[in-house]
Scaffold this motif. Structure first.
Motif, PDB file in Angstrom:
ATOM      1  N   SER A 107     -13.225  -8.036   0.518  1.00 17.85           N
ATOM      2  CA  SER A 107     -12.635  -6.735   0.215  1.00 17.85           C
ATOM      3  C   SER A 107     -11.768  -6.212   1.351  1.00 17.85           C
ATOM      4  N   VAL A 108     -12.047  -6.636   2.584  1.00 20.44           N
ATOM      5  CA  VAL A 108     -11.248  -6.150   3.705  1.00 20.44           C
ATOM      6  C   VAL A 108      -9.797  -6.602   3.581  1.00 20.44           C
ATOM      7  N   VAL A 109      -9.553  -7.730   2.908  1.00 22.70           N
ATOM      8  CA  VAL A 109      -8.183  -8.209   2.718  1.00 22.70           C
ATOM      9  C   VAL A 109      -7.411  -7.242   1.831  1.00 22.70           C
ATOM     10  N   PHE A 110      -8.064  -6.721   0.790  1.00 24.01           N
ATOM     11  CA  PHE A 110      -7.404  -5.735  -0.064  1.00 24.01           C
ATOM     12  C   PHE A 110      -7.127  -4.455   0.714  1.00 24.01           C
ATOM     13  N   GLY A 111      -8.020  -4.113   1.646  1.00 21.64           N
ATOM     14  CA  GLY A 111      -7.761  -2.958   2.488  1.00 21.64           C
ATOM     15  C   GLY A 111      -6.548  -3.153   3.375  1.00 21.64           C
ATOM     16  N   LEU A 112      -6.400  -4.348   3.934  1.00 21.56           N
ATOM     17  CA  LEU A 112      -5.215  -4.646   4.741  1.00 21.56           C
ATOM     18  C   LEU A 112      -3.946  -4.617   3.898  1.00 21.56           C
ATOM     19  N   LEU A 113      -4.061  -5.109   2.647  1.00 23.88           N
ATOM     20  CA  LEU A 113      -2.902  -5.071   1.753  1.00 23.88           C
ATOM     21  C   LEU A 113      -2.505  -3.630   1.448  1.00 23.88           C
ATOM     22  N   ALA A 114      -3.496  -2.779   1.169  1.00 20.31           N
ATOM     23  CA  ALA A 114      -3.200  -1.369   0.892  1.00 20.31           C
ATOM     24  C   ALA A 114      -2.629  -0.676   2.117  1.00 20.31           C
ATOM     25  N   LEU A 115      -3.146  -1.015   3.303  1.00 18.91           N
ATOM     26  CA  LEU A 115      -2.637  -0.422   4.534  1.00 18.91           C
ATOM     27  C   LEU A 115      -1.167  -0.772   4.741  1.00 18.91           C
ATOM     28  N   ALA A 116      -0.814  -2.018   4.425  1.00 14.63           N
ATOM     29  CA  ALA A 116       0.561  -2.449   4.635  1.00 14.63           C
ATOM     30  C   ALA A 116       1.505  -1.933   3.549  1.00 14.63           C
ATOM     31  N   VAL A 117       1.042  -1.946   2.295  1.00 17.19           N
ATOM     32  CA  VAL A 117       1.931  -1.609   1.177  1.00 17.19           C
ATOM     33  C   VAL A 117       1.921  -0.114   0.882  1.00 17.19           C
ATOM     34  N   PHE A 118       0.740   0.423   0.556  1.00 19.25           N
ATOM     35  CA  PHE A 118       0.665   1.818   0.128  1.00 19.25           C
ATOM     36  C   PHE A 118       0.981   2.783   1.268  1.00 19.25           C
ATOM     37  N   LEU A 119       0.416   2.526   2.437  1.00 12.97           N
ATOM     38  CA  LEU A 119       0.635   3.435   3.562  1.00 12.97           C
ATOM     39  C   LEU A 119       1.871   3.067   4.376  1.00 12.97           C
ATOM     40  N   GLY A 120       2.109   1.767   4.559  1.00 10.11           N
ATOM     41  CA  GLY A 120       3.236   1.341   5.382  1.00 10.11           C
ATOM     42  C   GLY A 120       4.564   1.410   4.661  1.00 10.11           C
ATOM     43  N   TRP A 121       4.665   0.769   3.499  1.00 12.67           N
ATOM     44  CA  TRP A 121       5.945   0.718   2.793  1.00 12.67           C
ATOM     45  C   TRP A 121       6.228   1.981   1.993  1.00 12.67           C
ATOM     46  N   PHE A 122       5.215   2.439   1.225  1.00 11.90           N
ATOM     47  CA  PHE A 122       5.430   3.591   0.347  1.00 11.90           C
ATOM     48  C   PHE A 122       5.213   4.930   1.048  1.00 11.90           C
ATOM     49  N   GLY A 123       4.608   4.914   2.229  1.00 12.95           N
ATOM     50  CA  GLY A 123       4.405   6.152   2.970  1.00 12.95           C
ATOM     51  C   GLY A 123       3.423   7.115   2.321  1.00 12.95           C
ATOM     52  N   MET A 124       2.448   6.618   1.614  1.00 11.11           N
ATOM     53  CA  MET A 124       1.467   7.486   0.966  1.00 11.11           C
ATOM     54  C   MET A 124       0.493   8.029   2.017  1.00 11.11           C
ATOM     55  N   PRO A 125      -0.103   9.201   1.758  1.00 17.06           N
ATOM     56  CA  PRO A 125      -0.981   9.823   2.772  1.00 17.06           C
ATOM     57  C   PRO A 125      -2.283   9.067   2.958  1.00 17.06           C
ATOM     58  N   ARG A 126      -2.845   9.186   4.155  1.00 16.62           N
ATOM     59  CA  ARG A 126      -4.130   8.580   4.456  1.00 16.62           C
ATOM     60  C   ARG A 126      -5.250   9.473   3.953  1.00 16.62           C
ATOM     61  N   SER A 127      -6.456   8.872   3.864  1.00 18.58           N
ATOM     62  CA  SER A 127      -7.689   9.605   3.527  1.00 18.58           C
ATOM     63  C   SER A 127      -7.615  10.282   2.169  1.00 18.58           C
ATOM     64  N   VAL A 128      -6.855   9.719   1.254  1.00 20.23           N
ATOM     65  CA  VAL A 128      -6.670  10.328  -0.067  1.00 20.23           C
ATOM     66  C   VAL A 128      -7.397   9.482  -1.116  1.00 20.23           C
ATOM     67  N   PRO A 129      -8.222  10.094  -1.978  1.00 22.88           N
ATOM     68  CA  PRO A 129      -8.937   9.307  -3.003  1.00 22.88           C
ATOM     69  C   PRO A 129      -8.014   8.542  -3.942  1.00 22.88           C
ATOM     70  N   PHE A 130      -6.809   9.074  -4.206  1.00 18.63           N
ATOM     71  CA  PHE A 130      -5.896   8.357  -5.096  1.00 18.63           C
ATOM     72  C   PHE A 130      -5.501   7.009  -4.510  1.00 18.63           C
ATOM     73  N   VAL A 131      -5.188   6.983  -3.217  1.00 17.22           N
ATOM     74  CA  VAL A 131      -4.855   5.712  -2.559  1.00 17.22           C
ATOM     75  C   VAL A 131      -6.086   4.813  -2.511  1.00 17.22           C
ATOM     76  N   GLY A 132      -7.262   5.416  -2.256  1.00 15.90           N
ATOM     77  CA  GLY A 132      -8.493   4.625  -2.286  1.00 15.90           C
ATOM     78  C   GLY A 132      -8.745   4.024  -3.654  1.00 15.90           C
ATOM     79  N   GLY A 133      -8.464   4.786  -4.715  1.00 14.76           N
ATOM     80  CA  GLY A 133      -8.635   4.255  -6.061  1.00 14.76           C
ATOM     81  C   GLY A 133      -7.669   3.128  -6.369  1.00 14.76           C
ATOM     82  N   MET A 134      -6.438   3.246  -5.882  1.00 13.17           N
ATOM     83  CA  MET A 134      -5.478   2.155  -6.070  1.00 13.17           C
ATOM     84  C   MET A 134      -5.936   0.891  -5.347  1.00 13.17           C
ATOM     85  N   THR A 135      -6.486   1.071  -4.154  1.00  7.30           N
ATOM     86  CA  THR A 135      -6.999  -0.086  -3.407  1.00  7.30           C
ATOM     87  C   THR A 135      -8.166  -0.738  -4.134  1.00  7.30           C
TER      88      THR A 135
END
Length: 431
Positions: free
Chosen positions: A263-291
């Protein structure tokens, strides 16, 4: 020359009273008993480890479900609380007056130490009552407030009185003051509803799981909304419509491999894509749900395909025989019959996502949040990350609350698995 039934060769092949055959039979039975014994031993060992785990968690966490309170009388002094600015009143001075009334003979220096008997949240409890009822200004009101964590541990016998004074968090005079309140009937133990109804706090006696529970709910809701239709659609296409060629074989292999990725690999993917590329906010349940949706998709696809395969081919053949199209066969006959298995696999996948910690840590859902989120786009924690935060806290009072949070999480997981079993037994059809 043909052997007669009484010859030795004939008897050794069919006569089970022959010593050689009897020895082989005994050896086979011994092997079967050994295998059965090893299986039972493994099962007993697994249940023993599970019992030890649950017992250790429960023995440490059940005390957090009760909280020690003290009943005090507070005079809401109009000189300290102005009716036109209630929220900014001097509630700290009111607490000092309360402590002075509890210990009338104490000196000023002693009162500063005795004030620590009450939780730091006592002044905010009084403030909230006065804000809701401004008519309390000028009256003496009885409040029941939590005691601070050291005194709560003393009441729960987690701080031993027989421990030498230099090794205790509370000195003898502090314990004597607490015993004085207890002898006056002001100390009570109540069910700790704040553990569920309040959000996190730096003070163990005030910390609760409300924010984490709501954050987990929003994350799972987002995960379900994204993964359920996408997973079922992908499974239906791969199982019912996709041609069998090398391309679809590669897709199936990758789906099976993704189900085994940590599961940590999916977390790294979300960190790179959702937070890095798309600039989505941290600590948000919506981003957690997408991950979590990324992690749950392979499980739902595999479970859905297995449920579709379990539908007998005769159902498809009968529908095609009366003139139904391929689409009508799948959505009108096969999918409804496979839905119980699909729901079971989906709930199990969501239950697995509920307990995941690593991907949520990587997207920042371990921040210190003192209020529950109002929407999926507000900062929040989740139950697993809240357990991680409390387990990492140096405060002694968070030890029991960590175990209590684990019990709450296990309760939700058991409920979700029970729902999956119920749906499977209620709607499953056997042919």
């Amino acid at each position: 020359m043909t052997d007669t039934p009484n010859t030795p060769a004939r008897r050794s092949a069919h006569d089970w009273t022959d010593p050689v055959a009897a020895a082989r039979l005994r050896k086979r039975k011994r092997s079967q008993l050994w295998l059965k014994g090893l299986g039972l031993t493994a099962i007993c060992f697994a249940f023993l480890m599970l019992a030890l785990l649950v017992t250790s968690i429960f023995s440490s966490g059940y005390k957090a479900f009760r909280q020690t309170h003290v009943t005090v009388e507070a005079y809401i002094d109009p000189e300290l609380i102005k009716p036109d600015n209630i929220e900014r009143g001097n509630y700290r001075a009111i607490i000092q007056n309360v402590v002075a009334d509890l210990f009338p003979g104490a000196e000023a220096r002693e009162l500063r130490d005795l004030k620590n008997i009450l939780s730091n949240g006592a002044q905010f409890t009084i403030r909230d009552h006065v804000v809701e009822n401004p008519d309390l200004i000028g009256q003496t009101v009885t409040f029941t407030v939590p005691v601070s964590d050291p005194y709560d541990q003393l009441a729960k016998n987690l701080i031993k009185r027989e421990t030498p004074e230099e090794n205790r968090r509370l000195k003898d005079d502090q314990i004597a003051a607490f015993d004085q309140l207890k002898a006056a009937g002001l100390i009570t133990k109540k069910i700790n509803t704040a553990l569920i109804t309040e959000a996190d706090s730096r003070f163990p006696e005030l910390a609760g799981l409300k924010g984490a529970i709501i954050g987990s709910f929003y994350a799972l809701l987002t995960c379900f909304v994204l993964s359920f239709p996408i997973g079922i659609g992908a499974a239906i296409y791969l199982e019912e419509f996709a041609p069998r060629n090398r391309f679809t074989d590669i897709i199936e292999i990758n789906i099976n491999n993704l189900a085994a990725v940590p599961s940590v690999v999916f977390g790294l993917l979300a960190l790179a894509v959702f937070l890095g590329w798309f600039g989505m906010p941290r600590s948000v349940p919506f981003v957690g749900g997408m991950t979590l949706a990324l992690m749950t998709l392979p499980t739902i696809i595999i479970a859905t395909r297995a449920a579709l395969k379990a539908v007998p081919p005769s159902i498809r053949e009968a529908a095609l025989g009366v003139g139904a199209s391929k689409q009508q066969v799948v959505f009108g006959h096969v999918l409804p019959l496979a839905m119980p298995g699909i729901l079971t696999g989906t709930i199990i996948g969501l239950a697995q996502a509920l307990g995941e910690t690593a991907p949520l840590l990587l997207i920042g859902m371990n921040a210190f949040i003192t209020s529950a989120p109002a929407t999926p786009f507000d900062s929040a924690t989740a139950l697993p990350t809240q357990i991680f935060i409390w387990a990492d806290s140096p405060e002694r009072g968070f030890v029991s609350r960590t175990s209590a949070a684990i019990l709450v999480l296990l309760t939700f997981l058991i409920m979700m698995n029970a729902i999956a079993i119920f749906l499977r037994q209620k709607f499953e059809r056997k042919w």
